[in-house]
Motif scaffolding. Structure first.
Motif, PDB file in Angstrom:
ATOM      1  N   UNK A   1      54.184  76.990  57.171  1.00  0.00           N
ATOM      2  CA  UNK A   1      54.557  78.358  56.852  1.00  0.00           C
ATOM      3  C   UNK A   1      55.695  78.402  55.835  1.00  0.00           C
ATOM      4  N   UNK A   2      55.678  79.445  55.049  1.00  0.00           N
ATOM      5  CA  UNK A   2      56.709  79.685  54.037  1.00  0.00           C
ATOM      6  C   UNK A   2      58.033  80.009  54.713  1.00  0.00           C
ATOM      7  N   UNK A   3      59.126  79.461  54.166  1.00  0.00           N
ATOM      8  CA  UNK A   3      60.463  79.742  54.687  1.00  0.00           C
ATOM      9  C   UNK A   3      61.303  80.460  53.641  1.00  0.00           C
ATOM     10  N   UNK A   4      61.432  79.868  52.472  1.00  0.00           N
ATOM     11  CA  UNK A   4      62.272  80.442  51.426  1.00  0.00           C
ATOM     12  C   UNK A   4      61.901  79.834  50.087  1.00  0.00           C
ATOM     13  N   UNK A   5      62.225  80.567  49.019  1.00  0.00           N
ATOM     14  CA  UNK A   5      61.953  80.076  47.669  1.00  0.00           C
ATOM     15  C   UNK A   5      63.018  80.574  46.714  1.00  0.00           C
ATOM     16  N   UNK A   6      63.175  79.844  45.614  1.00  0.00           N
ATOM     17  CA  UNK A   6      64.109  80.230  44.575  1.00  0.00           C
ATOM     18  C   UNK A   6      63.498  79.911  43.222  1.00  0.00           C
ATOM     19  N   UNK A   7      63.670  80.827  42.289  1.00  0.00           N
ATOM     20  CA  UNK A   7      63.234  80.588  40.912  1.00  0.00           C
ATOM     21  C   UNK A   7      64.288  79.717  40.250  1.00  0.00           C
TER      22      UNK A   7
ATOM     23  N   UNK B   1      60.732  71.937  63.383  1.00  0.00           N
ATOM     24  CA  UNK B   1      59.539  71.568  62.632  1.00  0.00           C
ATOM     25  C   UNK B   1      59.873  70.576  61.540  1.00  0.00           C
ATOM     26  N   UNK B   2      58.850  70.194  60.807  1.00  0.00           N
ATOM     27  CA  UNK B   2      59.055  69.360  59.629  1.00  0.00           C
ATOM     28  C   UNK B   2      59.227  70.295  58.445  1.00  0.00           C
ATOM     29  N   UNK B   3      60.304  70.104  57.719  1.00  0.00           N
ATOM     30  CA  UNK B   3      60.608  70.947  56.571  1.00  0.00           C
ATOM     31  C   UNK B   3      60.208  70.221  55.289  1.00  0.00           C
ATOM     32  N   UNK B   4      59.406  70.906  54.487  1.00  0.00           N
ATOM     33  CA  UNK B   4      58.907  70.347  53.239  1.00  0.00           C
ATOM     34  C   UNK B   4      59.432  71.143  52.058  1.00  0.00           C
TER      35      UNK B   4
ATOM     36  N   UNK C   1      61.856  76.797  35.169  1.00  0.00           N
ATOM     37  CA  UNK C   1      60.869  77.853  35.278  1.00  0.00           C
ATOM     38  C   UNK C   1      60.027  77.780  36.535  1.00  0.00           C
ATOM     39  N   UNK C   2      60.070  76.666  37.220  1.00  0.00           N
ATOM     40  CA  UNK C   2      59.277  76.506  38.438  1.00  0.00           C
ATOM     41  C   UNK C   2      59.889  77.309  39.588  1.00  0.00           C
ATOM     42  N   UNK C   3      59.061  77.605  40.554  1.00  0.00           N
ATOM     43  CA  UNK C   3      59.506  78.140  41.829  1.00  0.00           C
ATOM     44  C   UNK C   3      59.641  76.981  42.800  1.00  0.00           C
ATOM     45  N   UNK C   4      60.815  76.853  43.372  1.00  0.00           N
ATOM     46  CA  UNK C   4      61.081  75.806  44.353  1.00  0.00           C
ATOM     47  C   UNK C   4      61.134  76.450  45.740  1.00  0.00           C
ATOM     48  N   UNK C   5      60.488  75.842  46.690  1.00  0.00           N
ATOM     49  CA  UNK C   5      60.385  76.464  48.010  1.00  0.00           C
ATOM     50  C   UNK C   5      60.549  75.457  49.132  1.00  0.00           C
ATOM     51  N   UNK C   6      60.853  76.005  50.289  1.00  0.00           N
ATOM     52  CA  UNK C   6      60.830  75.258  51.536  1.00  0.00           C
ATOM     53  C   UNK C   6      59.750  75.867  52.437  1.00  0.00           C
ATOM     54  N   UNK C   7      58.935  75.002  52.985  1.00  0.00           N
ATOM     55  CA  UNK C   7      57.973  75.368  54.010  1.00  0.00           C
ATOM     56  C   UNK C   7      58.325  74.565  55.259  1.00  0.00           C
ATOM     57  N   UNK C   8      57.806  74.981  56.383  1.00  0.00           N
ATOM     58  CA  UNK C   8      57.994  74.195  57.602  1.00  0.00           C
ATOM     59  C   UNK C   8      56.707  74.213  58.410  1.00  0.00           C
ATOM     60  N   UNK C   9      56.568  73.184  59.215  1.00  0.00           N
ATOM     61  CA  UNK C   9      55.383  73.073  60.049  1.00  0.00           C
ATOM     62  C   UNK C   9      55.783  72.593  61.437  1.00  0.00           C
ATOM     63  N   UNK C  10      55.535  73.446  62.423  1.00  0.00           N
ATOM     64  CA  UNK C  10      55.798  73.095  63.815  1.00  0.00           C
ATOM     65  C   UNK C  10      54.562  72.414  64.392  1.00  0.00           C
ATOM     66  N   UNK C  11      54.713  71.625  65.439  1.00  0.00           N
ATOM     67  CA  UNK C  11      53.570  70.948  66.044  1.00  0.00           C
ATOM     68  C   UNK C  11      52.471  71.929  66.434  1.00  0.00           C
ATOM     69  N   UNK C  12      51.259  71.660  66.013  1.00  0.00           N
ATOM     70  CA  UNK C  12      50.131  72.492  66.370  1.00  0.00           C
ATOM     71  C   UNK C  12      50.013  73.788  65.591  1.00  0.00           C
TER      72      UNK C  12
END
Length: 124
Positions: free
Chosen positions: A45-51, A91-94, A30-41
């Motif tokens: 930011x949101x990249x993609x998500x899946x239920x 970037x770093x992908x979380x 039931x959770x939403x799983x997502x990928x975010x990324x962060x570039x230096x400085x």
């Protein structure tokens, strides 16, 4: 709950890679799983998500057609396939998980659990 991201690395522009997020501790049905990324400085930011339950997907506009988010229920893993990668994708992908009650799935602050991040570097 632990989220373990893997699969980052150095890739040439135009190439492909896959990052994965292994979930342990308990099932996030039931959770939403997502990928975010962060570039230096820059901000994360949101990249993609899946239920997790329905498989419905959401993408940030700039990655549509190039990124594919998917889930492997048997492995309790979320994958992000990245094709036609661009230097701006560096970037770093979380990976992150938000409860089923979360509506603002593009907002990082709404996510309950986070992985440690994996670095993706694109050379031009």
């Amino acid at each position: 709950v632990q989220l373990q991201a893997s699969g980052g690395g150095l890739v040439q522009a135009g190439g492909s890679l896959r990052v994965s997020c292994a979930v342990s501790g308990r099932t996030l049905s039931g959770y939403t799983m997502a990928w975010f990324r962060q570039a230096p400085g820059k901000e994360r930011e949101f990249v993609a998500a899946v239920k997790w339950t329905t498989g419905v997907t959401y993408y940030e506009e700039s990655v549509k057609g190039r990124f594919t988010i998917s889930r492997e229920n048997a492995k309790n893993t979320i994958n992000l396939q990245v094709n036609s990668i661009e230097p701006e994708d560096t970037g770093v992908y979380y990976c992150a998980a938000a409860s089923p009650r979360t509506l603002a799935i593009r907002v990082a602050g709404r996510y309950e659990f986070w992985g440690q991040g994996t670095q993706v570097t694109v050379s031009s």
